[in-house]
Design a protein around this motif. Sequence first.
Motif, mmCIF file in Angstrom:
data_model
loop_
_atom_site.group_PDB
_atom_site.id
_atom_site.type_symbol
_atom_site.label_atom_id
_atom_site.label_comp_id
_atom_site.label_asym_id
_atom_site.label_seq_id
_atom_site.Cartn_x
_atom_site.Cartn_y
_atom_site.Cartn_z
ATOM 1 N N TRP A 42 0.811 -1.222 0.000
ATOM 2 C CA TRP A 42 0.000 0.000 0.000
ATOM 3 C C TRP A 42 0.840 1.266 0.000
ATOM 4 N N CYS A 43 2.157 1.115 0.022
ATOM 5 C CA CYS A 43 3.039 2.285 0.051
ATOM 6 C C CYS A 43 2.924 3.126 -1.217
ATOM 7 N N ASN A 44 3.066 2.509 -2.389
ATOM 8 C CA ASN A 44 3.023 3.254 -3.649
ATOM 9 C C ASN A 44 1.663 3.930 -3.864
ATOM 10 N N PRO A 45 0.537 3.230 -3.665
ATOM 11 C CA PRO A 45 -0.753 3.915 -3.823
ATOM 12 C C PRO A 45 -0.927 5.078 -2.842
ATOM 13 N N PHE A 46 -0.451 4.919 -1.619
ATOM 14 C CA PHE A 46 -0.539 5.999 -0.629
ATOM 15 C C PHE A 46 0.271 7.212 -1.080
ATOM 16 N N LEU A 47 1.513 6.981 -1.523
ATOM 17 C CA LEU A 47 2.355 8.091 -1.970
ATOM 18 C C LEU A 47 1.800 8.753 -3.228
ATOM 19 N N THR A 48 1.194 7.967 -4.106
ATOM 20 C CA THR A 48 0.556 8.535 -5.298
ATOM 21 C C THR A 48 -0.602 9.434 -4.898
ATOM 22 N N ASN A 49 -1.427 8.992 -3.963
ATOM 23 C CA ASN A 49 -2.545 9.819 -3.494
ATOM 24 C C ASN A 49 -2.044 11.106 -2.850
ATOM 25 N N CYS A 50 -0.973 11.022 -2.094
ATOM 26 C CA CYS A 50 -0.389 12.227 -1.493
ATOM 27 C C CYS A 50 0.112 13.169 -2.589
ATOM 28 N N SER A 51 0.769 12.630 -3.602
ATOM 29 C CA SER A 51 1.282 13.461 -4.705
ATOM 30 C C SER A 51 0.151 14.185 -5.426
ATOM 31 N N ILE A 52 -0.958 13.505 -5.625
ATOM 32 C CA ILE A 52 -2.117 14.135 -6.264
ATOM 33 C C ILE A 52 -2.633 15.268 -5.393
ATOM 34 N N LEU A 53 -2.731 15.028 -4.103
ATOM 35 C CA LEU A 53 -3.182 16.057 -3.169
ATOM 36 C C LEU A 53 -2.254 17.268 -3.209
ATOM 37 N N PHE A 54 -0.954 17.044 -3.214
ATOM 38 C CA PHE A 54 0.013 18.148 -3.251
ATOM 39 C C PHE A 54 -0.116 18.951 -4.545
ATOM 40 N N ALA A 55 -0.341 18.253 -5.650
ATOM 41 C CA ALA A 55 -0.473 18.938 -6.940
ATOM 42 C C ALA A 55 -1.740 19.787 -7.008
ATOM 43 N N LEU A 56 -2.812 19.306 -6.392
ATOM 44 C CA LEU A 56 -4.085 20.026 -6.439
ATOM 45 C C LEU A 56 -4.193 21.127 -5.390
ATOM 46 N N GLN A 57 -3.299 21.109 -4.392
ATOM 47 C CA GLN A 57 -3.328 22.125 -3.345
ATOM 48 C C GLN A 57 -1.937 22.752 -3.175
ATOM 49 N N PRO A 58 -1.456 23.452 -4.211
ATOM 50 C CA PRO A 58 -0.092 23.993 -4.162
ATOM 51 C C PRO A 58 0.091 25.106 -3.133
ATOM 52 N N THR A 60 -1.437 25.161 -0.082
ATOM 53 C CA THR A 60 -1.369 24.477 1.208
ATOM 54 C C THR A 60 -0.028 23.771 1.376
ATOM 55 N N PHE A 61 0.445 23.142 0.313
ATOM 56 C CA PHE A 61 1.701 22.391 0.355
ATOM 57 C C PHE A 61 2.727 23.112 -0.507
ATOM 58 N N SER A 62 3.095 24.314 -0.088
ATOM 59 C CA SER A 62 3.971 25.160 -0.898
ATOM 60 C C SER A 62 5.452 24.827 -0.756
ATOM 61 N N THR A 63 5.806 23.994 0.215
ATOM 62 C CA THR A 63 7.205 23.610 0.392
ATOM 63 C C THR A 63 7.321 22.090 0.514
ATOM 64 N N LYS A 64 8.508 21.593 0.250
ATOM 65 C CA LYS A 64 8.753 20.158 0.425
ATOM 66 C C LYS A 64 8.606 19.770 1.894
ATOM 67 N N GLU A 65 8.955 20.687 2.779
ATOM 68 C CA GLU A 65 8.824 20.407 4.209
ATOM 69 C C GLU A 65 7.364 20.158 4.583
ATOM 70 N N ALA A 66 6.455 20.949 4.008
ATOM 71 C CA ALA A 66 5.022 20.776 4.278
ATOM 72 C C ALA A 66 4.545 19.429 3.749
ATOM 73 N N GLU A 67 5.037 19.039 2.581
ATOM 74 C CA GLU A 67 4.658 17.747 2.013
ATOM 75 C C GLU A 67 5.157 16.591 2.881
ATOM 76 N N VAL A 68 6.409 16.684 3.310
ATOM 77 C CA VAL A 68 6.984 15.621 4.149
ATOM 78 C C VAL A 68 6.254 15.532 5.484
ATOM 79 N N ALA A 69 5.998 16.669 6.103
ATOM 80 C CA ALA A 69 5.301 16.670 7.392
ATOM 81 C C ALA A 69 3.911 16.051 7.256
ATOM 82 N N TYR A 70 3.200 16.399 6.197
ATOM 83 C CA TYR A 70 1.869 15.831 5.984
ATOM 84 C C TYR A 70 1.952 14.324 5.776
ATOM 85 N N THR A 71 2.890 13.889 4.933
ATOM 86 C CA THR A 71 3.026 12.461 4.636
ATOM 87 C C THR A 71 3.332 11.673 5.898
ATOM 88 N N ILE A 72 4.235 12.183 6.718
ATOM 89 C CA ILE A 72 4.566 11.502 7.976
ATOM 90 C C ILE A 72 3.362 11.468 8.905
#
Length: 81
Positions: A42-58, A60-72
Amino acid sequence: MQALSQTLTPAPSPAATALAPSRIVSEPQLGTPERYDGEPEWCNPFLTNCSILFALQPLTFSTKEAEVAYTISQGSSVGHS
């Protein structure tokens, strides 16, 4: 003279006009991806869903740090000690 000036002054291209910022558009409100439970399949599907979320909400997730914090934060602690 005015005709010569207009000829030498380039008009803005349609592409440049189309890219000019007009107003801030709100981001789509999306549900959160299903929490990752640590299962490898389930790792790859989870990361893909996160990537889609980051792309659609630039905004909210304006930095890599925000993306990493959300993913964790979406990792589940169920079954982990």
